[in-house]
Design an enzyme around this catalytic site. Sequence first.
Site, PDB file in Angstrom:
ATOM      1  N   GLY A 205       4.875  -1.780  11.119  1.00 37.17           N
ATOM      2  CA  GLY A 205       3.641  -2.487  11.444  1.00 37.17           C
ATOM      3  C   GLY A 205       3.827  -3.608  12.441  1.00 37.17           C
TER       4      GLY A 205
ATOM      5  CG  HIS B  31      15.895   1.359   1.198  1.00 35.78           C
ATOM      6  ND1 HIS B  31      16.867   0.538   1.715  1.00 35.78           N
ATOM      7  CD2 HIS B  31      14.805   0.565   1.046  1.00 35.78           C
ATOM      8  CE1 HIS B  31      16.406  -0.680   1.868  1.00 35.78           C
ATOM      9  NE2 HIS B  31      15.138  -0.689   1.466  1.00 35.78           N
ATOM     10  CG  ASP B  32      10.753   1.010   2.464  1.00 37.79           C
ATOM     11  OD1 ASP B  32      11.874   0.445   2.525  1.00 37.79           O
ATOM     12  OD2 ASP B  32       9.742   0.439   2.017  1.00 37.79           O
TER      13      ASP B  32
ATOM     14  CB  SER C  50      -0.934   0.017   1.220  1.00 40.13           C
ATOM     15  OG  SER C  50      -0.180   0.140   2.424  1.00 40.13           O
TER      16      SER C  50
END
Length: 470
Positions: free
Chosen positions: A404, A234-235, A15
């Site tokens: 998460g 880059h996350d 997402s």
Amino acid sequence: MSAGAVAAIDLGATSGRVIVGHAGPGILEATTVARFPNEPVQVSDGLHWDILALYGAAVKGLREAFRSEPGIASIGVDAWAVDYGLLRGGRLLGDPFHYRDARTALGVQSVHERMPHPELFARNGLQFLPFNTLYQLAAEPVELLGFADTALLIPDLVAFWLTGSARAEETNASTTGLLRGGAWDDELAAALGIPLGILPPLIAPGETLGALLPEVAAAVGAAPGKRVTTVGSHDTASAVVAVPMQADAAAYISCGTWGLVGVEVERPALTPQALAANFTNEGGVEGRVRLLHNVMGLWVLSEAVRTWERHGHPIDLPTLLDSAEEVTAEVPVFDVNDPRFLPPGDMPARIDEWCAEHGLAPPRTRAEYARSIVESLAQAFAEASVEAGRIGGVDVRTIHIVGGGALNELLCQRTADRAGLPVLAGPVEATALGNVLVQARAAGFVSGSLEALRDLVARTHAPRRYDPKR
């Protein structure tokens, strides 16, 4: 120094989101104004990202961001690593391939025939992952690579469409396997048949990439000249910025689809121990090195849930995890990094297959499968955290879990139990907060070193502590 607002485009493997962040002395907030799915598309030649739909959703999200906060000072983009789009004359030549596409095996064979992994590791410091960018580029048709004039990683591609400026942000470029000593490794690229001209100039986090193109500014309702600032694109690089590590010697786990487990060090670890343990050295903000190991992550659980739902069994994840916590039967601990768990598909059947090969009884119920997955992830996280400290020379005394996975209480507790170390969970929105912080510092809303930014995270987003149980 006063507080201000920035917008973060945060694109994940399942997402995407657009976030409005507010930062200043003692202030750090992130509000999601748009959320949208990121669903790959299977066509005849393989698995692709629907990048145009993703970009369109991001632009709509920016419109909502500027509607809710007209004073946004800049925009930053982060996304996953390794995947890219090929362009010629600024036009995209096709939807980017998904890193889980099977074509990457051809690239691995081609690259290792010319340079085996130990030699590659000595140059780029990366762990072996079959989808690293250099393997993907080696799998491309020679004619297509010769026709392209630019290759842009996903966040760089989105930023290019926003600004018209084609650059390669350093933290994400470090995941390609084509960087050596902070510069493109032209010798390696030439040896692998990758045209040197397709690799764009590098740019560091915190720099101004450019202003929004006039048509983009009009589409999102921004004032002309609104700037786009590079972040840790880059996350994981952005997430590590917001890990509230303070004086404690700590390992971090950025846990989502993947679990990135490591420590932060000043210099790459290119030792035989790092090579044997399949650790990687990736770039971080402020020139730090993220010494880490990729663990399969919550992907295994989410694919198991999708499998059950395809067979007509709707799953409420919190209820499933509550049931998993109540399991008292012994469940198998399997190797979540086994390559069989990488592609999409029937995870429960693959767990059964792994158990059969190793002489273990498989789980019997959905709750037992979930517990088995959590226990296996916790074991992999605990082992990788300790190993990262050993290789990086860090006396790990605390493990931080962000992303998460910080919401998964059972996973956090079992990681603490199996590591014998306290786990500090949160913030959940670490990637967005790291994106916001780098922009806010560039805009002058906050100041100081990376440690000062993390101190702000710790003061505004206190983590939850899980102590190991006997």
